[in-house]
Design a protein around this motif. Structure first.
Motif, PDB file in Angstrom:
ATOM      1  N   UNK A   1      14.088 -22.529  -3.064  1.00 44.84           N
ATOM      2  CA  UNK A   1      14.428 -21.953  -1.869  1.00 44.84           C
ATOM      3  C   UNK A   1      13.019 -21.677  -0.959  1.00 44.84           C
ATOM      4  N   UNK A   2      11.985 -21.343  -1.784  1.00 46.46           N
ATOM      5  CA  UNK A   2      10.660 -20.205  -1.012  1.00 46.46           C
ATOM      6  C   UNK A   2       9.733 -21.610  -0.838  1.00 46.46           C
ATOM      7  N   UNK A   3      10.402 -22.966  -1.668  1.00 48.61           N
ATOM      8  CA  UNK A   3       9.451 -24.181  -1.235  1.00 48.61           C
ATOM      9  C   UNK A   3      10.028 -25.131   0.156  1.00 48.61           C
ATOM     10  N   UNK A   4      11.750 -24.522   0.615  1.00 54.27           N
ATOM     11  CA  UNK A   4      12.131 -25.113   0.889  1.00 54.27           C
ATOM     12  C   UNK A   4      12.424 -26.461   0.404  1.00 54.27           C
ATOM     13  N   UNK A   5      12.260 -26.357  -1.015  1.00 50.74           N
ATOM     14  CA  UNK A   5      12.500 -28.106  -1.564  1.00 50.74           C
ATOM     15  C   UNK A   5      14.758 -28.111  -1.997  1.00 50.74           C
ATOM     16  N   UNK A   6      14.898 -29.341  -1.532  1.00 58.49           N
ATOM     17  CA  UNK A   6      15.831 -29.811  -2.605  1.00 58.49           C
ATOM     18  C   UNK A   6      15.921 -30.441  -3.465  1.00 58.49           C
ATOM     19  N   UNK A   7      16.331 -29.337  -4.965  1.00 55.43           N
ATOM     20  CA  UNK A   7      16.955 -30.507  -5.744  1.00 55.43           C
ATOM     21  C   UNK A   7      18.132 -29.727  -6.544  1.00 55.43           C
ATOM     22  N   UNK A   8      18.612 -30.647  -6.435  1.00 56.50           N
ATOM     23  CA  UNK A   8      20.359 -30.370  -6.783  1.00 56.50           C
ATOM     24  C   UNK A   8      19.833 -29.783  -8.377  1.00 56.50           C
ATOM     25  N   UNK A   9      20.660 -28.416  -8.907  1.00 55.81           N
ATOM     26  CA  UNK A   9      20.626 -27.875  -9.796  1.00 55.81           C
ATOM     27  C   UNK A   9      22.090 -27.322 -10.018  1.00 55.81           C
ATOM     28  N   UNK A  10      22.156 -27.746 -11.926  1.00 52.29           N
ATOM     29  CA  UNK A  10      23.543 -27.409 -12.643  1.00 52.29           C
ATOM     30  C   UNK A  10      23.592 -26.912 -13.390  1.00 52.29           C
ATOM     31  N   UNK A  11      24.692 -25.422 -13.602  1.00 56.08           N
ATOM     32  CA  UNK A  11      24.841 -25.338 -14.518  1.00 56.08           C
ATOM     33  C   UNK A  11      25.955 -25.956 -15.954  1.00 56.08           C
ATOM     34  N   UNK A  12      25.376 -26.124 -16.714  1.00 59.33           N
ATOM     35  CA  UNK A  12      26.437 -27.488 -17.411  1.00 59.33           C
ATOM     36  C   UNK A  12      26.598 -26.288 -18.817  1.00 59.33           C
ATOM     37  N   UNK A  13      27.934 -26.002 -18.761  1.00 61.13           N
ATOM     38  CA  UNK A  13      28.718 -24.869 -19.938  1.00 61.13           C
ATOM     39  C   UNK A  13      29.270 -25.534 -20.319  1.00 61.13           C
ATOM     40  N   UNK A  14      29.130 -25.969 -22.241  1.00 60.73           N
ATOM     41  CA  UNK A  14      29.652 -26.293 -22.930  1.00 60.73           C
ATOM     42  C   UNK A  14      30.616 -24.935 -23.758  1.00 60.73           C
TER      43      UNK A  14
ATOM     44  N   UNK B   1      30.711 -18.900 -14.805  1.00 57.25           N
ATOM     45  CA  UNK B   1      31.200 -19.575 -12.854  1.00 57.25           C
ATOM     46  C   UNK B   1      30.884 -18.665 -12.153  1.00 57.25           C
ATOM     47  N   UNK B   2      30.903 -17.330 -11.969  1.00 57.46           N
ATOM     48  CA  UNK B   2      30.461 -15.769 -11.066  1.00 57.46           C
ATOM     49  C   UNK B   2      28.531 -16.347 -11.150  1.00 57.46           C
ATOM     50  N   UNK B   3      28.276 -16.573 -12.525  1.00 53.09           N
ATOM     51  CA  UNK B   3      26.590 -16.565 -11.696  1.00 53.09           C
ATOM     52  C   UNK B   3      25.828 -17.675 -11.502  1.00 53.09           C
ATOM     53  N   UNK B   4      26.740 -18.975 -11.617  1.00 54.47           N
ATOM     54  CA  UNK B   4      26.176 -20.263 -10.680  1.00 54.47           C
ATOM     55  C   UNK B   4      26.779 -20.156  -9.028  1.00 54.47           C
ATOM     56  N   UNK B   5      28.325 -19.288  -9.178  1.00 53.69           N
ATOM     57  CA  UNK B   5      28.675 -19.130  -7.414  1.00 53.69           C
ATOM     58  C   UNK B   5      27.825 -18.042  -7.056  1.00 53.69           C
ATOM     59  N   UNK B   6      27.087 -17.168  -7.785  1.00 56.82           N
ATOM     60  CA  UNK B   6      26.151 -16.220  -6.608  1.00 56.82           C
ATOM     61  C   UNK B   6      24.876 -17.171  -6.171  1.00 56.82           C
ATOM     62  N   UNK B   7      24.253 -18.010  -7.315  1.00 56.09           N
ATOM     63  CA  UNK B   7      23.167 -18.821  -7.199  1.00 56.09           C
ATOM     64  C   UNK B   7      23.205 -20.241  -6.274  1.00 56.09           C
ATOM     65  N   UNK B   8      24.769 -20.585  -6.018  1.00 57.23           N
ATOM     66  CA  UNK B   8      24.831 -21.588  -4.652  1.00 57.23           C
ATOM     67  C   UNK B   8      24.942 -22.687  -5.880  1.00 57.23           C
ATOM     68  N   UNK B   9      24.862 -22.730  -6.838  1.00 59.32           N
ATOM     69  CA  UNK B   9      24.314 -24.027  -8.119  1.00 59.32           C
ATOM     70  C   UNK B   9      25.290 -24.424  -8.630  1.00 59.32           C
ATOM     71  N   UNK B  10      25.555 -26.352  -8.692  1.00 62.01           N
ATOM     72  CA  UNK B  10      26.904 -26.973  -9.480  1.00 62.01           C
ATOM     73  C   UNK B  10      27.445 -26.093 -10.580  1.00 62.01           C
ATOM     74  N   UNK B  11      28.292 -26.414 -11.108  1.00 64.57           N
ATOM     75  CA  UNK B  11      29.301 -26.235 -12.327  1.00 64.57           C
ATOM     76  C   UNK B  11      30.042 -27.439 -13.030  1.00 64.57           C
ATOM     77  N   UNK B  12      29.437 -27.596 -14.054  1.00 68.96           N
ATOM     78  CA  UNK B  12      30.725 -28.282 -14.962  1.00 68.96           C
ATOM     79  C   UNK B  12      30.605 -27.800 -16.952  1.00 68.96           C
ATOM     80  N   UNK B  13      32.079 -28.045 -16.524  1.00 68.80           N
ATOM     81  CA  UNK B  13      32.355 -27.793 -18.237  1.00 68.80           C
ATOM     82  C   UNK B  13      32.660 -29.206 -18.915  1.00 68.80           C
ATOM     83  N   UNK B  14      32.232 -28.913 -20.469  1.00 70.27           N
ATOM     84  CA  UNK B  14      32.497 -30.058 -21.208  1.00 70.27           C
ATOM     85  C   UNK B  14      32.437 -29.757 -22.065  1.00 70.27           C
TER      86      UNK B  14
END
Length: 347
Positions: A199-212, A225-238
């Motif tokens: 955010x500080x560097x205004x760089x767009x990187x897709x970031x995913x929290x991958x829950x095993x 899930x709440x952690x990912x939502x707070x940071x506004x990042x992708x969340x996945x469950x596998x």
């Protein structure tokens, strides 16, 4: 961007749009992807001109000691023969570059990790940067342990498009049941810093929290899930791999329950390059000691301008596709044991 849960299709769509906006998607690449899927659908042994995604094992060393992957002393499990460990080594970066050169007109994404922690490789930043200059998307999966501020800035500098960081608990007593040398407090702090610095560097990187997902960590899923939502990042469950935890986790595994007659789309779309230059159909082959490679590229001198393109629709690859078309997964031990369908993420 809101958290997205267990929807690989939407993740793929987000990646496509992200790469399109970065100018990394061309008409030729779109046509190659379309023809690859069409060939799979109509059961043709010939696919598109080139794989549209390639996995590279730059170095198969890791620092988290996950139960399903390695012994306590760090030896990689050999699924063909548990008595013999999988050898460790590093891919010649010049082999990587020449493969990128050959496939760049058609390649949508370079994935420079398979069975190791990519941030341990000294070549990871050069590999990402080289693909980025060729207008190829890049994705890595990390355990997040050494995703410190210095490495975060280096990933931004080299142009990484997508990173997913896996966890299997929100506290160390839970996370370390599977990832025995993991430190989830450090990992979560590193993820927060990654978001902040991007955010500080205004760089767009897709970031995913991958829950095993395991039975033993289900009570912390909502917290993740709440952690990912707070940071506004992708969340996945596998679903987690139960090796080492068979007594408590076996029933949860193999969620897809695929029939053995099912064909695998990877044979028509993806290529895997192991650290020793072995070319395989998919990433699971690197942990089967008896896996037969399409070809072995020992050094860059073995790569001419058309090597990968000619191998991709050559007799060995077409023969494996024909087996899947006529008999399904059953005749090939690696394929018969695989629980995945479609283009998803490895464990």
């Amino acid at each position: 961007m809101k958290a997205i849960i267990d929807k690989y299709f939407f993740v793929q769509l987000i990646i496509f749009v992200h790469l399109l906006l970065k100018g990394k998607i061309s008409i030729k690449k779109i046509y190659n992807v379309f023809f690859s899927y069409l060939s799979y659908t109509i059961k043709s042994a010939k696919s598109g001109k080139s794989p549209f995604m390639i996995n590279f094992e730059l170095w198969n060393e890791c620092n988290e000691a996950c139960l399903f992957c390695r012994t306590k002393d760090g030896k990689i499990y050999n699924y063909d023969n548990p008595e013999l460990a999988i050898a460790k080594g590093k891919l010649d970066i010049e082999v990587y570059k020449k493969i990128i050169d050959q496939t760049s007109p058609y390649l949508v994404m370079s994935v420079p990790y398979i069975n190791g922690e990519p941030l341990l490789s000294k070549d990871i930043y050069e590999a990402v940067s080289y693909a980025n200059k060729k207008k190829i998307g890049t994705l890595i999966a990390s355990n997040g342990i050494i995703l410190n501020e210095k490495n975060i800035n280096k990933l931004i500098d080299c142009g990484l498009d997508f990173i997913k960081i896996h966890i299997s608990g929100m506290t160390n007593d839970v996370h370390q049941i599977e990832h025995t040398k993991g430190d989830v407090d450090r990992i979560l702090n590193n993820i927060s810093n990654l978001v902040r610095i991007c955010n500080e560097r205004k760089y767009k990187m897709l970031i995913m929290l991958d829950w095993i997902s395991y039975k033993h960590n289900n009570h912390q899923l909502l917290q993740a899930k709440k952690f990912a939502k707070k940071l506004n990042i992708l969340f996945n469950i596998r679903a987690g791999n139960p090796k080492g935890l068979e007594d408590t986790e076996k029933q949860q595994y193999n969620p897809l329950n695929l029939p053995l007659k099912e064909r695998c789309i990877w044979l028509w779309s993806i290529l895997t390059v192991d650290w020793d230059g072995s070319l395989y159909p998919c990433c699971d082959h690197v942990v089967f000691g008896l896996a037969e490679a399409y070809e072995i590229i020992k050094n860059k001198d073995k790569l001419d301008e058309e090597t990968i393109i000619s191998i991709w629709n050559g007799p060995k690859v077409q023969n494996m596709r024909k087996i899947h078309i006529t008999k399904g997964r059953a005749p090939i031990p690696i394929c018969a044991q695989c629980p995945r369908s479609g283009i998803g993420f490895k464990f």
